[in-house]
Design a protein around this motif. Structure first.
Motif, PDB file in Angstrom:
ATOM      1  N   VAL A   1       0.836  -1.202   0.000  1.00 60.34           N
ATOM      2  CA  VAL A   1       0.000   0.000   0.000  1.00 60.34           C
ATOM      3  C   VAL A   1       0.871   1.253   0.000  1.00 60.34           C
ATOM      4  O   VAL A   1       0.593   2.232  -0.711  1.00 60.34           O
ATOM      5  CB  VAL A   1      -0.939  -0.004   1.225  1.00 60.34           C
ATOM      6  CG1 VAL A   1      -1.673   1.327   1.356  1.00 60.34           C
ATOM      7  CG2 VAL A   1      -1.947  -1.153   1.111  1.00 60.34           C
ATOM      8  N   VAL A   2       1.951   1.222   0.762  1.00 61.24           N
ATOM      9  CA  VAL A   2       2.858   2.369   0.825  1.00 61.24           C
ATOM     10  C   VAL A   2       3.496   2.631  -0.530  1.00 61.24           C
ATOM     11  O   VAL A   2       3.557   3.772  -0.993  1.00 61.24           O
ATOM     12  CB  VAL A   2       3.941   2.130   1.897  1.00 61.24           C
ATOM     13  CG1 VAL A   2       5.139   3.045   1.674  1.00 61.24           C
ATOM     14  CG2 VAL A   2       3.365   2.376   3.276  1.00 61.24           C
ATOM     15  N   ARG A   3       3.981   1.597  -1.197  1.00 59.18           N
ATOM     16  CA  ARG A   3       4.644   1.790  -2.488  1.00 59.18           C
ATOM     17  C   ARG A   3       3.656   2.302  -3.532  1.00 59.18           C
ATOM     18  O   ARG A   3       3.974   3.180  -4.335  1.00 59.18           O
ATOM     19  CB  ARG A   3       5.295   0.489  -2.946  1.00 59.18           C
ATOM     20  CG  ARG A   3       6.527   0.112  -2.140  1.00 59.18           C
ATOM     21  CD  ARG A   3       7.311  -0.994  -2.807  1.00 59.18           C
ATOM     22  NE  ARG A   3       6.568  -2.253  -2.847  1.00 59.18           N
ATOM     23  CZ  ARG A   3       6.620  -3.177  -1.894  1.00 59.18           C
ATOM     24  NH1 ARG A   3       7.374  -2.980  -0.828  1.00 59.18           N
ATOM     25  NH2 ARG A   3       5.920  -4.292  -2.015  1.00 59.18           N
ATOM     26  N   THR A   4       2.434   1.756  -3.514  1.00 63.15           N
ATOM     27  CA  THR A   4       1.410   2.223  -4.450  1.00 63.15           C
ATOM     28  C   THR A   4       1.057   3.675  -4.175  1.00 63.15           C
ATOM     29  O   THR A   4       0.933   4.492  -5.099  1.00 63.15           O
ATOM     30  CB  THR A   4       0.150   1.347  -4.334  1.00 63.15           C
ATOM     31  OG1 THR A   4       0.494  -0.021  -4.584  1.00 63.15           O
ATOM     32  CG2 THR A   4      -0.911   1.785  -5.331  1.00 63.15           C
ATOM     33  N   GLY A   5       0.898   4.004  -2.899  1.00 66.96           N
ATOM     34  CA  GLY A   5       0.569   5.378  -2.530  1.00 66.96           C
ATOM     35  C   GLY A   5       1.677   6.351  -2.889  1.00 66.96           C
ATOM     36  O   GLY A   5       1.414   7.459  -3.372  1.00 66.96           O
ATOM     37  N   ALA A   6       2.914   5.950  -2.665  1.00 66.25           N
ATOM     38  CA  ALA A   6       4.041   6.823  -3.005  1.00 66.25           C
ATOM     39  C   ALA A   6       4.069   7.111  -4.494  1.00 66.25           C
ATOM     40  O   ALA A   6       4.329   8.246  -4.919  1.00 66.25           O
ATOM     41  CB  ALA A   6       5.348   6.174  -2.563  1.00 66.25           C
ATOM     42  N   LEU A   7       3.780   6.098  -5.300  1.00 72.44           N
ATOM     43  CA  LEU A   7       3.768   6.279  -6.752  1.00 72.44           C
ATOM     44  C   LEU A   7       2.676   7.265  -7.157  1.00 72.44           C
ATOM     45  O   LEU A   7       2.929   8.213  -7.922  1.00 72.44           O
ATOM     46  CB  LEU A   7       3.552   4.931  -7.438  1.00 72.44           C
ATOM     47  CG  LEU A   7       3.466   4.949  -8.964  1.00 72.44           C
ATOM     48  CD1 LEU A   7       4.772   5.436  -9.575  1.00 72.44           C
ATOM     49  CD2 LEU A   7       3.114   3.548  -9.493  1.00 72.44           C
ATOM     50  N   GLU A   8       1.479   7.080  -6.651  1.00 68.97           N
ATOM     51  CA  GLU A   8       0.372   7.969  -7.035  1.00 68.97           C
ATOM     52  C   GLU A   8       0.622   9.404  -6.577  1.00 68.97           C
ATOM     53  O   GLU A   8       0.409  10.357  -7.331  1.00 68.97           O
ATOM     54  CB  GLU A   8      -0.948   7.473  -6.456  1.00 68.97           C
ATOM     55  CG  GLU A   8      -2.102   8.397  -6.818  1.00 68.97           C
ATOM     56  CD  GLU A   8      -3.466   7.872  -6.406  1.00 68.97           C
ATOM     57  OE1 GLU A   8      -4.467   8.464  -6.844  1.00 68.97           O
ATOM     58  OE2 GLU A   8      -3.530   6.891  -5.653  1.00 68.97           O
ATOM     59  N   ILE A   9       1.073   9.569  -5.347  1.00 69.22           N
ATOM     60  CA  ILE A   9       1.293  10.911  -4.826  1.00 69.22           C
ATOM     61  C   ILE A   9       2.365  11.642  -5.621  1.00 69.22           C
ATOM     62  O   ILE A   9       2.212  12.809  -5.996  1.00 69.22           O
ATOM     63  CB  ILE A   9       1.670  10.843  -3.333  1.00 69.22           C
ATOM     64  CG1 ILE A   9       0.444  10.431  -2.508  1.00 69.22           C
ATOM     65  CG2 ILE A   9       2.207  12.187  -2.840  1.00 69.22           C
ATOM     66  CD1 ILE A   9       0.771  10.076  -1.084  1.00 69.22           C
ATOM     67  N   ALA A  10       3.474  10.962  -5.899  1.00 70.44           N
ATOM     68  CA  ALA A  10       4.574  11.622  -6.598  1.00 70.44           C
ATOM     69  C   ALA A  10       4.188  11.993  -8.025  1.00 70.44           C
ATOM     70  O   ALA A  10       4.497  13.096  -8.487  1.00 70.44           O
ATOM     71  CB  ALA A  10       5.806  10.719  -6.596  1.00 70.44           C
TER      72      ALA A  10
END
Length: 204
Positions: free
Chosen positions: A119-128
């Motif tokens: 979830v963290v890696r997916t969220g980091a990708l979307e946010i960036a």
């Protein structure tokens, strides 16, 4: 007892949020109607979408569960019509606080248990990537930092479908020169043209 996230996963999200906070800094109400690289979305709509993503991440990593979306809720922050850029800053800061507390274990997303690291890696990708979109729309382009872009490109290659399976959720990748920097390679892989970031319509 919850298992703590590996430091690299937490650091990835923290770097993505830090980059996003810098990207949103120049946003004012005067530019909220500006076009973005995301098809059909002006800057205000993009910010509200990203704000909802920040809320979902905070709830998932803080409570272990992401509830089904109930639609944009920026108006609940304060007053009858909030500033989406200010809401972004508040929610991004809250997410950083949760990360500092050591989120870990599993997160239930639509009744499906996922590791907090995923979830963290997916969220980091979307946010960036949406932070890149925001910076473009605000008129002060800001490339994704090389180290962050390189790490997120690895994540994107694991998460984003092959070109033939992308529509309608993702645009096809854009070809860039072999010597393109990490930010341009990441952005192009996700269907945005770094040479024509706003004129090239993309699906969010």
């Amino acid at each position: 007892m919850r298992r703590l996230l590996p430091e690299t996963d937490t650091a990835l999200l923290e770097r993505a949020v830090g980059y996003a906070l810098c990207a949103v800094r120049p946003v004012t109400r005067a530019v909220l109607t500006a076009p973005t690289p995301c098809r059909r979305w002006d800057l205000e709509a993009l910010l509200r979408h990203t704000n909802d993503s920040l809320t979902a991440l905070s709830e998932g990593l803080g409570d272990g569960r992401v509830p089904l979306p109930a639609g944009p809720n920026d108006r609940t922050e304060a007053g009858s019509r909030t500033d989406p850029a200010e809401v972004f800053r508040l929610r991004a800061t809250r997410l950083l606080e949760i990360c500092a507390g050591g989120p870990g274990g599993f997160v239930e997303v639509a009744d499906l248990p996922l590791t907090a690291a995923a979830v963290v890696r997916t969220g980091a990708l979307e946010i960036a990537v949406h932070a890149w979109d925001i910076a473009q729309a605000a008129g002060l382009p800001r490339p994704v930092p090389p180290r962050l872009a390189t790490a997120l490109l690895r994540t994107a290659r694991q998460l984003v479908p092959a070109p033939y399976a992308r529509p309608p959720l993702f645009a096809p990748p854009v070809t860039v020169p072999a010597e393109a920097d990490p930010s341009d390679r990441l952005i192009a892989f996700l269907g945005r043209d770094p040479r024509h970031p706003v004129r090239d319509p993309q699906h969010p």
